[in-house]
Design a protein around this motif. Structure first.
Motif, PDB file in Angstrom:
ATOM      1  N   ALA A  73       0.684  -1.362  -0.051  1.00 52.44           N
ATOM      2  CA  ALA A  73       0.008   0.019   0.085  1.00 52.44           C
ATOM      3  C   ALA A  73       0.973   1.293  -0.058  1.00 52.44           C
ATOM      4  CB  ALA A  73      -0.816   0.006   1.055  1.00 52.44           C
ATOM      5  N   PHE A  74       0.206   2.511  -0.226  1.00 48.07           N
ATOM      6  CA  PHE A  74       0.745   3.592  -0.125  1.00 48.07           C
ATOM      7  C   PHE A  74       1.959   4.031  -1.269  1.00 48.07           C
ATOM      8  CE2 PHE A  74      -0.582   2.667   3.992  1.00 48.07           C
ATOM      9  CZ  PHE A  74      -1.661   3.325   4.294  1.00 48.07           C
ATOM     10  N   ARG A  75       1.670   3.296  -2.366  1.00 46.62           N
ATOM     11  CA  ARG A  75       2.897   3.409  -3.310  1.00 46.62           C
ATOM     12  C   ARG A  75       3.238   4.794  -3.718  1.00 46.62           C
ATOM     13  NH1 ARG A  75       3.050  -1.872  -7.190  1.00 46.62           N
ATOM     14  NH2 ARG A  75       2.707  -3.380  -5.721  1.00 46.62           N
ATOM     15  N   ARG A  76       2.246   5.739  -3.917  1.00 54.05           N
ATOM     16  CA  ARG A  76       2.568   7.097  -4.263  1.00 54.05           C
ATOM     17  C   ARG A  76       3.388   7.842  -3.047  1.00 54.05           C
ATOM     18  NH1 ARG A  76      -1.238  11.434  -6.856  1.00 54.05           N
ATOM     19  NH2 ARG A  76      -1.327   9.895  -8.374  1.00 54.05           N
ATOM     20  N   ALA A  77       3.109   7.490  -1.676  1.00 56.85           N
ATOM     21  CA  ALA A  77       3.815   8.082  -0.665  1.00 56.85           C
ATOM     22  C   ALA A  77       5.312   7.607  -0.649  1.00 56.85           C
ATOM     23  CB  ALA A  77       3.202   7.794   0.545  1.00 56.85           C
ATOM     24  N   GLY A  82       7.021   6.327  -3.262  1.00 55.06           N
ATOM     25  CA  GLY A  82       7.459   7.145  -4.532  1.00 55.06           C
ATOM     26  C   GLY A  82       8.041   8.444  -4.147  1.00 55.06           C
ATOM     27  N   VAL A  83       7.235   9.107  -3.320  1.00 51.83           N
ATOM     28  CA  VAL A  83       7.700  10.610  -2.837  1.00 51.83           C
ATOM     29  C   VAL A  83       9.025  10.252  -2.161  1.00 51.83           C
ATOM     30  CG1 VAL A  83       7.105  12.603  -1.372  1.00 51.83           C
ATOM     31  CG2 VAL A  83       5.373  11.539  -3.077  1.00 51.83           C
ATOM     32  N   LEU A  84       8.886   9.207  -1.066  1.00 50.55           N
ATOM     33  CA  LEU A  84      10.097   9.240  -0.234  1.00 50.55           C
ATOM     34  C   LEU A  84      11.234   8.854  -1.075  1.00 50.55           C
ATOM     35  CD1 LEU A  84      11.417   8.657   2.433  1.00 50.55           C
ATOM     36  CD2 LEU A  84      10.375   6.150   2.376  1.00 50.55           C
ATOM     37  N   ALA A  85      11.137   7.859  -2.245  1.00 51.98           N
ATOM     38  CA  ALA A  85      12.250   7.374  -2.988  1.00 51.98           C
ATOM     39  C   ALA A  85      12.761   8.823  -3.595  1.00 51.98           C
ATOM     40  CB  ALA A  85      11.641   6.464  -4.091  1.00 51.98           C
ATOM     41  N   VAL A  86      12.255   9.684  -4.214  1.00 53.04           N
ATOM     42  CA  VAL A  86      12.577  10.851  -4.918  1.00 53.04           C
ATOM     43  C   VAL A  86      13.091  11.650  -3.999  1.00 53.04           C
ATOM     44  CG1 VAL A  86      11.729  12.724  -6.066  1.00 53.04           C
ATOM     45  CG2 VAL A  86      11.014  10.676  -6.619  1.00 53.04           C
ATOM     46  N   ALA A  87      12.645  11.849  -2.685  1.00 49.92           N
ATOM     47  CA  ALA A  87      13.267  12.659  -1.596  1.00 49.92           C
ATOM     48  C   ALA A  87      14.558  12.113  -1.192  1.00 49.92           C
ATOM     49  CB  ALA A  87      12.356  12.822  -0.466  1.00 49.92           C
ATOM     50  N   MET A  88      14.799  10.741  -1.310  1.00 52.47           N
ATOM     51  CA  MET A  88      16.169  10.132  -0.823  1.00 52.47           C
ATOM     52  C   MET A  88      17.239  10.496  -2.124  1.00 52.47           C
ATOM     53  SD  MET A  88      14.810   6.538   0.689  1.00 52.47           S
ATOM     54  CE  MET A  88      16.357   5.805   1.132  1.00 52.47           C
ATOM     55  N   LEU A  89      16.610  10.308  -3.379  1.00 53.47           N
ATOM     56  CA  LEU A  89      17.425  10.449  -4.537  1.00 53.47           C
ATOM     57  C   LEU A  89      17.931  11.955  -4.470  1.00 53.47           C
ATOM     58  CD1 LEU A  89      15.435   8.447  -7.100  1.00 53.47           C
ATOM     59  CD2 LEU A  89      17.829   7.763  -6.328  1.00 53.47           C
ATOM     60  N   ALA A  90      17.168  12.867  -4.210  1.00 55.00           N
ATOM     61  CA  ALA A  90      17.477  14.208  -4.343  1.00 55.00           C
ATOM     62  C   ALA A  90      18.318  14.583  -3.172  1.00 55.00           C
ATOM     63  CB  ALA A  90      16.261  15.105  -4.013  1.00 55.00           C
ATOM     64  N   VAL A  91      18.222  13.906  -2.023  1.00 55.70           N
ATOM     65  CA  VAL A  91      19.500  14.249  -0.922  1.00 55.70           C
ATOM     66  C   VAL A  91      20.670  13.428  -1.385  1.00 55.70           C
ATOM     67  CG1 VAL A  91      20.097  13.535   1.466  1.00 55.70           C
ATOM     68  CG2 VAL A  91      17.716  14.576   0.851  1.00 55.70           C
TER      69      VAL A  91
END
Length: 303
Positions: free
Chosen positions: A49-53, A55-64
């Protein structure tokens, strides 16, 4: 060394060296490393569940991670920044790949299909010369924005950290930003952030190509075509290229065996295009690249 000087040096290094096989056959290319990080996050987080959330976490980790790497490399001096930027700019490799399609088509349609399969994600089996040509020119147009103008833009705006961040998000979009059953939710953040980061570069690419074209296409026509495109950004450089060299682009194509009936961009343009039109697109790419180099050099002299 000023930012404009770094831009100019990076562009010249990329144009001269491209992606030397002797180096990247021994070391993983930064894009490969980015891809591995994205794939690892996809495998670990994209479930349940919560795949969009997630995905947001994954992008945040990549950005950092991207910003951290960019900041660290920037501390090593301007020459390192210029070399790193040259590696992340793709003018030479883009032109080489597109030119290979024209060379292939001059041998046979099959050779052209094999060459274009290296740069597009659509099905290439059964393509004729015209569809191979359109695919190559579309790739040239969109990747000029994604692979050349956008990296230079973010380098100018936010230095090497901005460039590394952009390339990471752009790579993530290409890997997980598709509207498939697996990635429609998880890749949402990557796709939306990539759209935001490419908004200005895509339109700047279109303006640059249009200003150098003879005769110069009308901006109203470009905008009208761009709005018909499936991508909010990709349609701008593609529509401008289509009108600059007088060809019709986009149109029907197949992905994973499913035909997509996309409308043509510049529908009144030549539809039975071939290697000569690919050559014309390459000329446009180098002309636009040269204009940016001149601007960066002049700015470096004035700073």
């Amino acid at each position: 060394m000023s930012i404009p000087a770094i831009l100019a040096l990076a562009m010249l290094l990329d144009a001269a060296l491209g992606e030397p096989r002797w180096l990247w056959s021994r070391l993983p290319h930064p894009a490969v490393l980015m891809g591995r990080a994205i794939d690892a996050l996809d495998m670990r987080l994209n479930a349940g569940a919560f795949r969009r959330a997630k995905g947001v976490l994954a992008v945040a980790m990549l950005a950092v991670g991207a910003l951290t790497i960019g900041v660290v490399l920037a501390q090593l001096g301007t020459l390192i920044v210029a070399i790193a930027a040259a590696i992340l700019i793709a003018q030479r490799s883009l032109v080489d790949h597109v030119a290979a399609v024209a060379a292939g088509l001059r041998q046979s349609t099959e050779a052209g299909r094999s060459a274009v399969a290296m740069i597009v994600g659509r099905d290439t089996n059964g393509m004729d010369q015209a569809t191979v040509t359109r695919a190559a020119i579309e790739s040239a147009s969109e990747n000029f924005s994604d692979g050349v103008i956008a990296p230079l833009f973010w380098l100018a705006i936010a230095g090497l950290p901005g460039l590394v961040l952009y390339k990471t998000i752009n790579t993530a979009d290409s890997m997980i930003g598709h509207r498939t059953a697996r990635h429609a939710q998880f890749g949402w953040a990557a796709a939306r952030l990539d759209d935001v980061m490419n908004f200005v570069p895509a339109r700047a690419s279109a303006a640059l190509i249009a200003l150098l074209a003879r005769p110069r296409p009308r901006w109203q026509d470009i905008a009208s075509d761009a709005r018909q495109h499936r991508s909010p950004n990709g349609g701008w450089p593609e529509a401008t290229m289509a009108r600059s060299i007088g060809v019709a682009l986009s149109g029907p194509r197949a992905y994973a065996g499913q035909t997509q009936d996309y409308p043509f961009v510049n529908p009144a343009g030549l539809r039975r295009a071939g290697p000569a039109q690919i050559d014309a697109a390459i000329t446009v790419l180098w002309r636009a690249w040269g204009a940016v180099l001149i601007l960066a050099t002049l700015a470096a002299l004035l700073v």
